[in-house]
Design a protein around this motif. Structure first.
Motif, mmCIF file in Angstrom:
data_model
loop_
_atom_site.group_PDB
_atom_site.id
_atom_site.type_symbol
_atom_site.label_atom_id
_atom_site.label_comp_id
_atom_site.label_asym_id
_atom_site.label_seq_id
_atom_site.Cartn_x
_atom_site.Cartn_y
_atom_site.Cartn_z
ATOM 1 N N HIS A 1 61.600 27.105 13.912
ATOM 2 C CA HIS A 1 61.479 26.682 12.508
ATOM 3 C C HIS A 1 61.997 25.253 12.351
ATOM 4 O O HIS A 1 63.107 24.927 12.751
ATOM 5 C CB HIS A 1 62.258 27.634 11.598
ATOM 6 N N HIS A 2 61.155 24.371 11.790
ATOM 7 C CA HIS A 2 61.486 22.959 11.597
ATOM 8 C C HIS A 2 61.941 22.302 12.917
ATOM 9 O O HIS A 2 62.850 21.467 12.919
ATOM 10 C CB HIS A 2 62.538 22.782 10.509
ATOM 11 N N PHE A 3 61.296 22.685 14.010
ATOM 12 C CA PHE A 3 61.586 22.036 15.290
ATOM 13 C C PHE A 3 61.414 20.523 15.158
ATOM 14 O O PHE A 3 62.213 19.733 15.667
ATOM 15 C CB PHE A 3 60.639 22.588 16.364
ATOM 16 N N VAL A 4 60.354 20.133 14.455
ATOM 17 C CA VAL A 4 60.136 18.705 14.168
ATOM 18 C C VAL A 4 60.763 18.430 12.809
ATOM 19 O O VAL A 4 60.179 18.713 11.758
ATOM 20 C CB VAL A 4 58.641 18.362 14.172
ATOM 21 N N ASP A 5 61.964 17.900 12.846
ATOM 22 C CA ASP A 5 62.715 17.624 11.620
ATOM 23 C C ASP A 5 62.963 16.132 11.489
ATOM 24 O O ASP A 5 62.447 15.322 12.272
ATOM 25 C CB ASP A 5 64.020 18.415 11.599
ATOM 26 N N ALA A 6 63.755 15.753 10.503
ATOM 27 C CA ALA A 6 64.025 14.327 10.265
ATOM 28 C C ALA A 6 64.684 13.676 11.472
ATOM 29 O O ALA A 6 64.389 12.527 11.802
ATOM 30 C CB ALA A 6 64.906 14.170 9.024
ATOM 31 N N VAL A 7 65.565 14.405 12.144
ATOM 32 C CA VAL A 7 66.264 13.850 13.316
ATOM 33 C C VAL A 7 65.281 13.554 14.434
ATOM 34 O O VAL A 7 65.312 12.472 15.046
ATOM 35 C CB VAL A 7 67.361 14.828 13.792
ATOM 36 N N LEU A 8 64.387 14.499 14.715
ATOM 37 C CA LEU A 8 63.420 14.282 15.788
ATOM 38 C C LEU A 8 62.407 13.215 15.406
ATOM 39 O O LEU A 8 62.037 12.366 16.240
ATOM 40 C CB LEU A 8 62.703 15.589 16.133
ATOM 41 N N LEU A 9 61.959 13.206 14.162
ATOM 42 C CA LEU A 9 60.998 12.195 13.727
ATOM 43 C C LEU A 9 61.585 10.791 13.803
ATOM 44 O O LEU A 9 60.866 9.820 14.046
ATOM 45 C CB LEU A 9 60.530 12.500 12.300
ATOM 46 N N ALA A 10 62.903 10.673 13.619
ATOM 47 C CA ALA A 10 63.556 9.370 13.721
ATOM 48 C C ALA A 10 63.505 8.818 15.140
ATOM 49 O O ALA A 10 63.666 7.606 15.350
ATOM 50 C CB ALA A 10 65.001 9.470 13.247
#
Length: 323
Positions: free
Chosen positions: A220-229
């Motif tokens: 769930h939300h593996f691709v989050d704001a931290v990873l997108l950054a």
């Protein structure tokens, strides 16, 4: 005459599949083709020997614990089973099967379609043309990017990801992947694919990131704001996996700031609702969950589900058991 097993089908299926079911079982198909309510699903658990559901049916622990339950098999139409509580099914002694493989080629093709549309700004162009806003050809109009020479990063490296990699190689793309376990050496060699150790490392290097991981709590939300950054500036994100693996609010923010140049999405967090922010973003290509939507794939999925029904009621091992 021996009574036939009763099977509840929760959505309309391809004609050939429904005909095969009708010939072999006492089958009730959902003729209105609208997602069944929790009450209707609970009734089906009591009245039928097997349920043939789809992703639109939430089969949770409460439903699986239905008193007076008759159903002993859930023969899912689709590869993903995150809408079914597998642990609760095991505890209740209910077998669960799926249909892996049948949708591989169709979904891999769609992933490539989304990449091309996002990279070449095709969605923007079609919207402009249909709105009557196109003023004619000019050198600086809707300039996108070629995928030739770009790096494709695959998060997850199962059948669909590998099919996507094979097609991307034909476009001249370099292939990286991240998964918990490395693929066989011969598969890596055949696809020219290299494994990276972390999703962060993949994001930093890939021009296009394509998601191929299952849904569920673990992703769930593996691709989050931290990873997108961590993404390479100007990267493209494609999702044909499950909507829940992407934090859509974080993706919208990354698109707005230009960290992500474009996104091609076929799945969403709250299907069939799509967030207004995604709809309003000019650099998104949005499709209504069409990954497996070819005649061949949808029919093969149905036949595979019926194969599992046949095996179960014949007392054989389920070909595609997941619980």
């Amino acid at each position: 005459m021996t009574a036939r097993h009763r099977v509840r089908v929760t959505r309309r299926l391809p004609e050939a599949v429904e005909a095969r079911l009708a010939a072999q079982y006492d089958v009730v198909v959902n003729q209105p083709d609208i997602a069944l309510s929790a009450t209707e699903l609970r009734d089906a658990m009591r009245e039928f020997d097997a349920i043939l559901p789809t992703i639109t049916d939430r089969i949770d622990a409460d439903l699986l614990a239905t008193s007076g339950r008759r159903a002993a098999l859930i023969a899912n139409y689709g590869a993903g089973v995150d809408h079914i509580d597998l642990a609760a099914a095991r505890a209740a002694g209910i077998a669960v099967s799926n249909t892996p493989g049948a949708l591989t080629e169709a979904t891999a093709e769609l992933a490539i379609l989304l990449m091309l549309m996002a990279a070449r700004r095709a969605g923007e162009g079609e919207r402009e043309l249909r709105a009557g806003e196109w003023t004619g050809w000019r050198p600086t109009h809707l300039v996108g990017q070629s995928l030739d020479g770009c790096t494709l990063g695959l998060i997850g490296f199962g059948r669909i990801a590998q099919g996507t990699a094979a097609r991307a190689r034909g476009l001249g793309m370099r292939i990286l992947y991240f998964s918990r376990s490395p693929a066989a050496t011969e598969i890596e060699a055949a696809l020219g694919a290299s494994r990276v150790d972390t999703a962060e490392a993949l994001m930093a290097e890939a021009d296009v990131v394509s998601l191929h991981i299952p849904g569920g709590r673990a992703t769930h939300h593996f691709v989050d704001a931290v990873l997108l950054a961590k993404a390479k500036p100007g990267a493209i994100l494609v999702n044909t996996a499950r909507g829940s693996v992407v934090d859509e609010a974080a993706l919208v923010a990354a698109l707005a700031e230009g960290r992500i140049a474009a996104a091609g999405l076929d799945v969403y967090e709250n299907e069939p609702t799509v967030s207004a922010a995604l709809l309003a973003s000019p650099r998104t290509v949005l499709l209504p969950h069409l990954g497996s939507a070819t005649k061949g794939a949808r029919e093969a999925m149905g036949m595979q589900a019926v194969d599992n029904l046949d095996a179960f009621f014949a007392g054989r091992a389920l070909p595609d058991r997941v619980a």
